[in-house]
Design a protein around this motif. Structure first.
Motif, PDB file in Angstrom:
ATOM      1  N   PRO A  25       0.820  -1.213   0.041  1.00 31.12           N
ATOM      2  CA  PRO A  25       0.020  -0.017   0.034  1.00 31.12           C
ATOM      3  C   PRO A  25       0.723   1.224  -0.040  1.00 31.12           C
ATOM      4  O   PRO A  25       0.333   2.382  -0.554  1.00 31.12           O
ATOM      5  N   LEU A  26       1.839   1.589   0.646  1.00 30.65           N
ATOM      6  CA  LEU A  26       2.728   2.691   0.849  1.00 30.65           C
ATOM      7  C   LEU A  26       3.988   2.593  -0.026  1.00 30.65           C
ATOM      8  O   LEU A  26       4.759   3.383   0.008  1.00 30.65           O
ATOM      9  N   TYR A  27       3.973   1.778  -1.030  1.00 26.80           N
ATOM     10  CA  TYR A  27       5.271   1.875  -1.767  1.00 26.80           C
ATOM     11  C   TYR A  27       5.351   3.275  -2.451  1.00 26.80           C
ATOM     12  O   TYR A  27       4.345   3.856  -3.011  1.00 26.80           O
ATOM     13  N   GLY A  28       6.373   3.870  -2.346  1.00 26.43           N
ATOM     14  CA  GLY A  28       7.078   4.972  -2.812  1.00 26.43           C
ATOM     15  C   GLY A  28       6.872   6.204  -1.793  1.00 26.43           C
ATOM     16  O   GLY A  28       7.149   7.336  -1.963  1.00 26.43           O
ATOM     17  N   ILE A  29       6.386   5.784  -0.722  1.00 24.26           N
ATOM     18  CA  ILE A  29       6.317   6.996   0.528  1.00 24.26           C
ATOM     19  C   ILE A  29       7.430   7.546   0.625  1.00 24.26           C
ATOM     20  O   ILE A  29       7.490   8.844   1.059  1.00 24.26           O
ATOM     21  N   GLU A  30       8.677   6.822   0.828  1.00 19.44           N
ATOM     22  CA  GLU A  30       9.750   7.451   1.162  1.00 19.44           C
ATOM     23  C   GLU A  30      10.096   8.980   0.581  1.00 19.44           C
ATOM     24  O   GLU A  30      11.145   9.506   0.777  1.00 19.44           O
ATOM     25  N   SER A  31       9.646   8.949  -0.682  1.00 16.66           N
ATOM     26  CA  SER A  31      10.026  10.105  -1.643  1.00 16.66           C
ATOM     27  C   SER A  31       9.255  11.422  -1.116  1.00 16.66           C
ATOM     28  O   SER A  31       9.547  12.635  -1.525  1.00 16.66           O
ATOM     29  N   THR A  32       8.458  11.288  -0.135  1.00 17.89           N
ATOM     30  CA  THR A  32       7.577  12.685   0.181  1.00 17.89           C
ATOM     31  C   THR A  32       8.374  12.845   1.465  1.00 17.89           C
ATOM     32  O   THR A  32       9.393  12.449   1.950  1.00 17.89           O
ATOM     33  N   THR A  33       7.720  14.145   1.856  1.00 17.15           N
ATOM     34  CA  THR A  33       8.113  14.686   3.170  1.00 17.15           C
ATOM     35  C   THR A  33       9.706  15.151   3.084  1.00 17.15           C
ATOM     36  O   THR A  33      10.524  14.949   4.023  1.00 17.15           O
ATOM     37  N   GLY A  34      10.002  15.668   2.007  1.00 17.33           N
ATOM     38  CA  GLY A  34      11.512  16.219   1.910  1.00 17.33           C
ATOM     39  C   GLY A  34      12.596  15.171   2.037  1.00 17.33           C
ATOM     40  O   GLY A  34      13.677  15.439   2.640  1.00 17.33           O
ATOM     41  N   GLY A  35      12.289  13.723   1.897  1.00 14.56           N
ATOM     42  CA  GLY A  35      13.256  12.816   1.917  1.00 14.56           C
ATOM     43  C   GLY A  35      13.592  12.694   3.659  1.00 14.56           C
ATOM     44  O   GLY A  35      14.622  12.203   3.959  1.00 14.56           O
ATOM     45  N   ARG A  36      12.663  12.974   4.308  1.00 14.89           N
ATOM     46  CA  ARG A  36      13.067  12.728   5.807  1.00 14.89           C
ATOM     47  C   ARG A  36      12.479  11.400   6.487  1.00 14.89           C
ATOM     48  O   ARG A  36      12.629  11.347   7.506  1.00 14.89           O
ATOM     49  N   LEU A  37      11.788  10.580   5.556  1.00 14.11           N
ATOM     50  CA  LEU A  37      11.313   9.336   6.318  1.00 14.11           C
ATOM     51  C   LEU A  37      12.333   8.303   6.042  1.00 14.11           C
ATOM     52  O   LEU A  37      12.914   8.247   5.118  1.00 14.11           O
ATOM     53  N   VAL A  38      12.105   7.539   6.803  1.00 15.27           N
ATOM     54  CA  VAL A  38      13.046   6.218   6.975  1.00 15.27           C
ATOM     55  C   VAL A  38      11.837   4.860   7.214  1.00 15.27           C
ATOM     56  O   VAL A  38      11.354   4.983   7.917  1.00 15.27           O
ATOM     57  N   VAL A  39      12.156   4.044   6.289  1.00 16.67           N
ATOM     58  CA  VAL A  39      11.109   3.059   6.277  1.00 16.67           C
ATOM     59  C   VAL A  39      11.683   1.805   6.488  1.00 16.67           C
ATOM     60  O   VAL A  39      11.128   0.565   6.068  1.00 16.67           O
ATOM     61  N   PHE A  40      12.581   1.712   7.222  1.00 15.20           N
ATOM     62  CA  PHE A  40      13.071   0.228   7.988  1.00 15.20           C
ATOM     63  C   PHE A  40      13.481   0.417   9.377  1.00 15.20           C
ATOM     64  O   PHE A  40      13.337   1.491   9.710  1.00 15.20           O
ATOM     65  N   GLY A  41      13.900  -0.579   9.834  1.00 17.40           N
ATOM     66  CA  GLY A  41      13.703  -0.790  11.488  1.00 17.40           C
ATOM     67  C   GLY A  41      14.889   0.217  12.265  1.00 17.40           C
ATOM     68  O   GLY A  41      16.135   0.642  11.415  1.00 17.40           O
ATOM     69  N   GLY A  42      14.913   0.585  13.257  1.00 16.16           N
ATOM     70  CA  GLY A  42      15.726   1.259  14.022  1.00 16.16           C
ATOM     71  C   GLY A  42      15.223   2.573  14.641  1.00 16.16           C
ATOM     72  O   GLY A  42      15.819   3.459  15.414  1.00 16.16           O
ATOM     73  N   GLY A  43      13.845   2.925  14.389  1.00 11.78           N
ATOM     74  CA  GLY A  43      13.122   4.075  14.901  1.00 11.78           C
ATOM     75  C   GLY A  43      12.064   3.567  15.839  1.00 11.78           C
ATOM     76  O   GLY A  43      10.999   2.535  15.330  1.00 11.78           O
ATOM     77  N   VAL A  44      11.962   3.873  17.260  1.00  5.12           N
ATOM     78  CA  VAL A  44      10.778   3.397  17.852  1.00  5.12           C
ATOM     79  C   VAL A  44      10.081   4.790  18.592  1.00  5.12           C
ATOM     80  O   VAL A  44      10.560   5.772  18.783  1.00  5.12           O
ATOM     81  N   LEU A  45       8.918   4.462  18.696  1.00  2.95           N
ATOM     82  CA  LEU A  45       7.801   5.404  19.406  1.00  2.95           C
ATOM     83  C   LEU A  45       7.942   5.441  20.738  1.00  2.95           C
ATOM     84  O   LEU A  45       7.722   4.344  21.446  1.00  2.95           O
ATOM     85  N   LEU A  46       8.017   6.468  21.377  1.00  8.96           N
ATOM     86  CA  LEU A  46       7.841   6.779  22.875  1.00  8.96           C
ATOM     87  C   LEU A  46       6.350   7.458  23.018  1.00  8.96           C
ATOM     88  O   LEU A  46       5.785   8.195  22.370  1.00  8.96           O
ATOM     89  N   THR A  47       5.447   6.687  23.790  1.00  8.66           N
ATOM     90  CA  THR A  47       4.264   7.014  24.252  1.00  8.66           C
ATOM     91  C   THR A  47       4.132   7.395  25.821  1.00  8.66           C
ATOM     92  O   THR A  47       5.064   6.806  26.633  1.00  8.66           O
ATOM     93  N   GLY A  48       3.485   8.227  26.245  1.00  6.44           N
ATOM     94  CA  GLY A  48       3.397   8.762  27.757  1.00  6.44           C
ATOM     95  C   GLY A  48       2.487   7.848  28.374  1.00  6.44           C
ATOM     96  O   GLY A  48       1.744   6.753  27.920  1.00  6.44           O
ATOM     97  N   SER A  49       2.308   8.126  29.716  1.00  3.09           N
ATOM     98  CA  SER A  49       1.448   7.152  30.301  1.00  3.09           C
ATOM     99  C   SER A  49      -0.067   7.327  29.752  1.00  3.09           C
ATOM    100  O   SER A  49      -0.836   6.258  30.029  1.00  3.09           O
TER     101      SER A  49
END
Lengths: 137, 137, 137, 137
Positions: free
Chosen positions: B82-106
């Protein structure tokens, strides 16, 4: 500038998209552009995903640029297909998956585009489609 | 600016990531961003790879932007998905492979993101995950 | 990569800058780069201005690139002066006013740079200078 | 994301700006961003100038980034002044003349920014100010 879509019409489209997004249960980013691809109105719903701020605008632009809904582009940009690699053109401003829909006037001419982003591509398209219905009746 | 993550918390996250990186045996680049995607703290360990200076920051940003760990994006951006090609958006600031994790509050709201880069994607994710544990307890 | 500044040294610099920023009463963004201009460590203090996230990094880079403190560039870039217009080069990565200082090793060679941003240029320079003292003793 | 400004508040701000723009007699582009600098809402009035689509958004961003109204930046960026050359940083996303105003919460913390563009800088500021009054009461 003789824009084919007024701010009032854009506001109507966004209102319809917001209602559909609430129904879908996914807060969305919603963008409306005119027939020149210029942003007319934008709304980022509370609790949405920030990635959609940029992508929703580019989906709306891409619909106008291609004179097509963006989901119809997806098959064409796959490896081996005619438009493979196209998303690297146009300064990275194209989106080649669902969520952008084309608006046309009663004469069939391009009037603008609606782009929606934050959900699945199917949800995004569904919400954008609600905006198109509000515009085209 | 009422940032959902303090510099002190970011320093704690980076310390935990560094310890894990030592354990893995791969010097890493480590970035922490707030809930708006803005950089709070960054550390580049001695002997790391320079390519990770940029990528670690973009992984942290991508986690916040998508409200997801970046390794969960990888299957969605492959050809035909579904999201094929998305990494060309957002000024090249997206990374679409592992190594980024989300922090959420309580309360479950997005608080920020951690991005790690220089090793394999599994190593990067493992080190980022150590940072998340240090934050979320 | 045989970096002329270690992460531990960069952390020491940032700690000194943070103490000086507290003394000045202005939360700062603080960046340390190595002799290749690559980011080693970064900290954004709670309550700082977001504009300094980018500018602090570019000040540190500019100090290394010019082998000079950035406040010494200001007179040279004014209308009619020799480097007028230089800030449009290098992909917009140069800062031509105070707040970036050069770090040199005991042999006088370039070791890295410190960039500080969020206060007045004098405050920024003062805080960066505190970092340099912590490095060079 | 725990945004300090809701879409409903942003819509109220835009409505106030539109009314002021009508009073001024200049159709405007109006943007509202949150405390992280991310776009919340945007409206481009019929008959406005396209140059303001981009500039209005950057004015709102600049107000948040500098924690100041953008017209207060103008004196500081002139030749010979402390911040001369700053507009080349931050990826060309800063605007250093009037038309962007800062929104603060009841606790004085940054809540967001309003940017207006298409008229003179005084007109732009006046219209943005009307949006701020609608927000801050």
């Amino acid at each position: 500038m003789s824009r084919q879509i007024t701010l009032e019409q854009a506001d109507t489209i966004i209102a319809a998209c917001k209602a559909e997004a609430v129904s879908v249960g996914q807060p969305m980013n919603i963008a409306v552009v005119d027939d020149g691809g210029n942003l007319v109105a934008f709304a980022s719903m509370d609790g949405t995903k920030l990635v959609g701020v940029d992508i929703s605008q580019k989906k709306a632009l891409s619909a106008v640029y291609f004179q097509a809904d963006t989901r119809d582009l997806a098959p064409l940009v796959q490896p081996g297909q005619p438009l493979y690699g196209i998303e690297s053109t146009t300064g990275g401003r194209l989106v080649v998956f669902g969520g952008g829909v084309l608006l046309t006037g009663s004469d069939g001419a391009v009037a603008g585009g609606v782009g929606v982003s934050a959900g699945t591509v199917d949800e995004d398209h569904q919400v954008a489609e609600a905006g198109r219905r509000a515009y085209q009746g």
